[in-house]
Design a protein around this motif. Sequence first.
Motif, short mmCIF file in Angstrom:
data_model
loop_
_atom_site.label_atom_id
_atom_site.label_comp_id
_atom_site.label_asym_id
_atom_site.label_seq_id
_atom_site.Cartn_x
_atom_site.Cartn_y
_atom_site.Cartn_z
N ASN A 192 0.82 -1.22 0.00
CA ASN A 192 0.00 0.00 0.00
C ASN A 192 0.85 1.26 0.00
O ASN A 192 0.38 2.32 0.40
CB ASN A 192 -0.91 0.00 1.23
N CYS A 193 2.12 1.16 -0.39
CA CYS A 193 3.01 2.32 -0.25
C CYS A 193 3.50 2.82 -1.60
O CYS A 193 3.96 2.06 -2.44
CB CYS A 193 4.21 1.96 0.63
N GLY A 194 3.40 4.13 -1.76
CA GLY A 194 3.87 4.77 -2.99
C GLY A 194 5.07 5.66 -2.75
O GLY A 194 5.34 6.57 -3.54
N CYS A 195 5.80 5.43 -1.67
CA CYS A 195 6.99 6.26 -1.39
C CYS A 195 8.04 6.02 -2.49
O CYS A 195 7.91 5.11 -3.30
CB CYS A 195 7.56 5.95 -0.01
N ARG A 196 9.06 6.84 -2.50
CA ARG A 196 10.05 6.77 -3.58
C ARG A 196 10.69 5.38 -3.67
O ARG A 196 10.82 4.80 -4.75
CB ARG A 196 11.14 7.83 -3.36
N ASN A 197 11.10 4.83 -2.52
CA ASN A 197 11.73 3.51 -2.54
C ASN A 197 10.78 2.45 -3.09
O ASN A 197 11.17 1.61 -3.92
CB ASN A 197 12.17 3.09 -1.13
N CYS A 198 9.52 2.48 -2.62
CA CYS A 198 8.56 1.46 -3.07
C CYS A 198 8.26 1.63 -4.56
O CYS A 198 8.17 0.64 -5.30
CB CYS A 198 7.29 1.52 -2.23
N ALA A 199 8.11 2.88 -5.00
CA ALA A 199 7.84 3.13 -6.43
C ALA A 199 9.02 2.66 -7.28
O ALA A 199 8.83 2.03 -8.33
CB ALA A 199 7.56 4.62 -6.66
N ASN A 239 13.74 -1.29 6.50
CA ASN A 239 12.38 -0.83 6.19
C ASN A 239 12.35 -0.12 4.84
O ASN A 239 13.33 0.50 4.42
CB ASN A 239 11.87 0.10 7.28
N ASN A 240 11.18 -0.19 4.19
CA ASN A 240 11.08 0.42 2.85
C ASN A 240 11.21 1.94 2.87
O ASN A 240 11.36 2.56 1.82
CB ASN A 240 9.78 -0.04 2.17
N THR A 241 11.16 2.56 4.05
CA THR A 241 11.34 4.02 4.13
C THR A 241 12.81 4.43 4.22
O THR A 241 13.13 5.62 4.15
CB THR A 241 10.65 4.56 5.40
ZN LIG Z 1 7.35 2.68 0.82
#
Ligand SMILES: [Zn+2]
Length: 294
Positions: A18-25, A262-264
Amino acid sequence: MRLRILGAAAGGGLPQWNCGCRNCADARDGRIPSMTQSSVAVSADGLTWVVLNASPDIRAQMQAEPALHPQSLRGTPMGAVILTNGDIDHIAGLLTLREGTPFALHGTKATLAILDEPVFRVLDRSVVRFLPIRLDEPFSPVEGLTVTAFAVPGKVALFLEEEEPDTAAMGEQTVGLRLEDDDSVVFYIPGCARVTDDLRRQLDGADLLLFDGTVWQDEEMRRTGTGTKTGARMGHVPMSGPDGSLARLADFAGRRVYIHINNTNPVLQPASAERAEVAAAGWSLAFDGMEITT
Ligand SMILES: [Zn+2]
């Protein structure tokens, strides 16, 4: 000792659903490697393996790791699973390990108590042996490997929290593992709220340290806009800062690898200043499929 990093990410993985942060994208678009959730396989002889923490991704992780493929019609080279705490990213994979193949399951009494919930009855206890770990007492989960679990500062699993938990309590809720075979000593500590002097002493002389790389800084989730919890509130010491793991473990002489990332965490960006700082300090980052022999 042979180690395979089955999953290098913290809970949620990279990308998180559910994450659209830079790393996840970036992971979703293939610009940086994806990572599954927190798990390591370890073996003294390369034949029988112990899986440290059973991640929700364990089915895909086992498929990706030939050493864990069945050698017969039904069976597994995995002799045991050891749990370091009761977090979802460490126990949910147990639900995949049903189907009646024997193995030993080691955890502290507090962690095994979580598995008394009815859903975990899918693990037939006449087949899967639930073996309580006593802190600081060595045990041998498979031939040639000695493991000692010890308390590290940490908190109870998120789903067990009531009101304000003690986020750096010492006890059975979060443990680190000391692994020893004829060749080497390895520490696996995927969750740790504080690097105490005691812990530093304990690590002294080890060949390899796999350590909590969840967050770069305490306020990371707020800064990335992905949440409000601090690293401390989640039971994870940050990498940076005067009390961070980079500073507090600077004297460790063995090989240092961050895991449970962590993905952040900005270190996941290859060109980031944070990645450069971690590398300059002598740390590497675990990745899925990483092989380490000590
Ligand atoms: Zn993320």
